[in-house]
Design a protein around this motif. Structure first.
Motif, PDB file in Angstrom:
ATOM      1  N   ILE A  59       0.837  -1.197   0.000  1.00 28.50           N
ATOM      2  CA  ILE A  59       0.000   0.000   0.000  1.00 28.50           C
ATOM      3  C   ILE A  59       0.877   1.255   0.000  1.00 28.50           C
ATOM      4  CG2 ILE A  59      -1.680   1.338   1.328  1.00 28.50           C
ATOM      5  CD1 ILE A  59      -2.934  -1.263   2.198  1.00 28.50           C
ATOM      6  N   ARG A  60       0.575   2.159  -0.912  1.00 30.89           N
ATOM      7  CA  ARG A  60       1.346   3.389  -1.064  1.00 30.89           C
ATOM      8  C   ARG A  60       0.589   4.600  -0.538  1.00 30.89           C
ATOM      9  NH1 ARG A  60       1.018   6.458  -5.504  1.00 30.89           N
ATOM     10  NH2 ARG A  60       0.227   4.681  -6.677  1.00 30.89           N
ATOM     11  N   LYS A  61      -0.737   4.623  -0.744  1.00 29.50           N
ATOM     12  CA  LYS A  61      -1.504   5.815  -0.392  1.00 29.50           C
ATOM     13  C   LYS A  61      -2.903   5.410   0.049  1.00 29.50           C
ATOM     14  CE  LYS A  61      -3.091  10.212  -2.445  1.00 29.50           C
ATOM     15  NZ  LYS A  61      -3.140  10.995  -3.705  1.00 29.50           N
ATOM     16  N   VAL A  62      -3.406   6.095   1.063  1.00 31.53           N
ATOM     17  CA  VAL A  62      -4.765   5.861   1.566  1.00 31.53           C
ATOM     18  C   VAL A  62      -5.504   7.195   1.567  1.00 31.53           C
ATOM     19  CG1 VAL A  62      -6.184   5.073   3.497  1.00 31.53           C
ATOM     20  CG2 VAL A  62      -3.989   3.957   3.013  1.00 31.53           C
ATOM     21  N   THR A  63      -6.613   7.242   0.841  1.00 32.92           N
ATOM     22  CA  THR A  63      -7.396   8.479   0.743  1.00 32.92           C
ATOM     23  C   THR A  63      -8.788   8.253   1.311  1.00 32.92           C
ATOM     24  OG1 THR A  63      -6.205   9.077  -1.289  1.00 32.92           O
ATOM     25  CG2 THR A  63      -8.248  10.271  -0.798  1.00 32.92           C
ATOM     26  N   LYS A  64      -9.130   8.999   2.344  1.00 34.88           N
ATOM     27  CA  LYS A  64     -10.455   8.862   2.938  1.00 34.88           C
ATOM     28  C   LYS A  64     -11.495   9.520   2.040  1.00 34.88           C
ATOM     29  CE  LYS A  64      -8.849   8.855   7.748  1.00 34.88           C
ATOM     30  NZ  LYS A  64      -8.954   9.522   9.073  1.00 34.88           N
TER      31      LYS A  64
END
Length: 289
Positions: A59-64
């Motif tokens: 996982i590189r990026k988590v956007t809510k």
């Protein structure tokens, strides 16, 4: 198992094209992934057999997502967009992009926060989204398996069996059974015929002889295989049987209808279930495939 891994450039598109309603069905207390330790063979197999695409990714990026884009999601669940770097393709045809994007519903803790996911490594199980290169649709809301040596070995072993042409199919029930008495007291044989999702013939035989331990075996062909044996635990055939066989043999399925034959057939069937042992599934069963 060696599989071709094609790297393709991709422009990730808007997620409004892929809003799987299944995501909103995550129970409030559910996790979003199988843990690195303690995942059962059955839990991993449930995902593998229902997933034409399996990726090893970080996982590189988590956007809510704002509430306006997460209608119907419980208050203690945070819907996010995950961007991940694909390490390798474990299962899938025609390759996959070097980066993957998908929706994920993550339970919040008591403070309303979600765990830190960046840089964590998971197996992602699902399918491609037509017309959206790099977009992944999970097979179920919690179709992630956290990477660990144990999970890696189990997932690859299940996948290796599942992709074989003669792989054991899902068992949907029992089609019939019969018991034959031997020539001496205590001798007999029970045959049990199973229904499968794709029509694959699977039959169970149980042999009893005086002074010998009862033996059972499984055949996966039209002809009963005399050299067949009982499946080893934590194999695909074992999983199909242990996790899908009915808990009892209906007496109406025993051909002769004689009380003695019914009793013997049912006793032999219980012997098979006891020999298989518990399925070990820790999550609800998926739809049969």
């Amino acid at each position: 198992m060696s599989m071709h891994f094609t790297i393709r450039p991709v422009a990730l598109c808007a997620l409004t094209l892929v809003q799987p309603q299944l995501m909103a069905q995550v129970p409030p207390t559910a996790g979003f992934a199988l843990p690195a330790q303690g995942s059962s063979y059955a839990d991993i197999a449930d995902l593998v057999v229902n997933s034409p695409l399996i990726l090893d990714a970080q996982i590189r990026k988590v956007t809510k997502l704002p509430e306006t884009q997460a209608v119907g999601v419980p208050a203690n669940i945070q819907r996010v967009v995950i961007d991940a770097d694909v390490n390798s393709l474990i299962r899938g045809s025609d390759g996959f992009a070097a980066k993957a994007r998908f929706l994920l519903d993550v339970p919040k803790d008591a403070k309303g926060k979600i765990p830190k996911l960046q840089k964590r490594r998971y197996f992602l199980l699902g399918s491609k989204v037509a017309g959206n290169p790099g977009m992944l649709k999970l097979s179920r809301p919690d179709a992630l398996v956290e990477w660990s040596p144990e999970n890696d070995a189990t997932l690859r072993a299940v996948t290796k069996e599942a992709v074989q042409i003669d792989a054991a199919q899902a068992v949907s029930g029992i089609s019939g059974a019969f018991h034959t008495q031997g020539t001496v007291i205590g001798e007999g044989e029970t045959q049990i015929f199973l229904r499968t999702a794709g029509g694959q013939p699977i039959s169970i035989s149980v042999l009893s002889r005086p002074g010998q331990a009862k033996r059972w075996a499984v055949s996966t062909g039209d002809v009963i295989d005399e050299s067949a044996v009982a499946p080893a635990r934590n194999t695909l055939l074992w999983y199909r049987l242990a996790c899908s066989l009915p808990r009892a043999l209906d007496q109406r399925l025993v051909e002769s209808g004689e009380p003695r034959d019914i009793a013997n057939a049912q006793a032999d069937y219980r012997f098979v279930l006891d020999s298989l042992g518990p399925c070990g599934r820790n999550r609800p069963a998926p739809r049969m495939r």
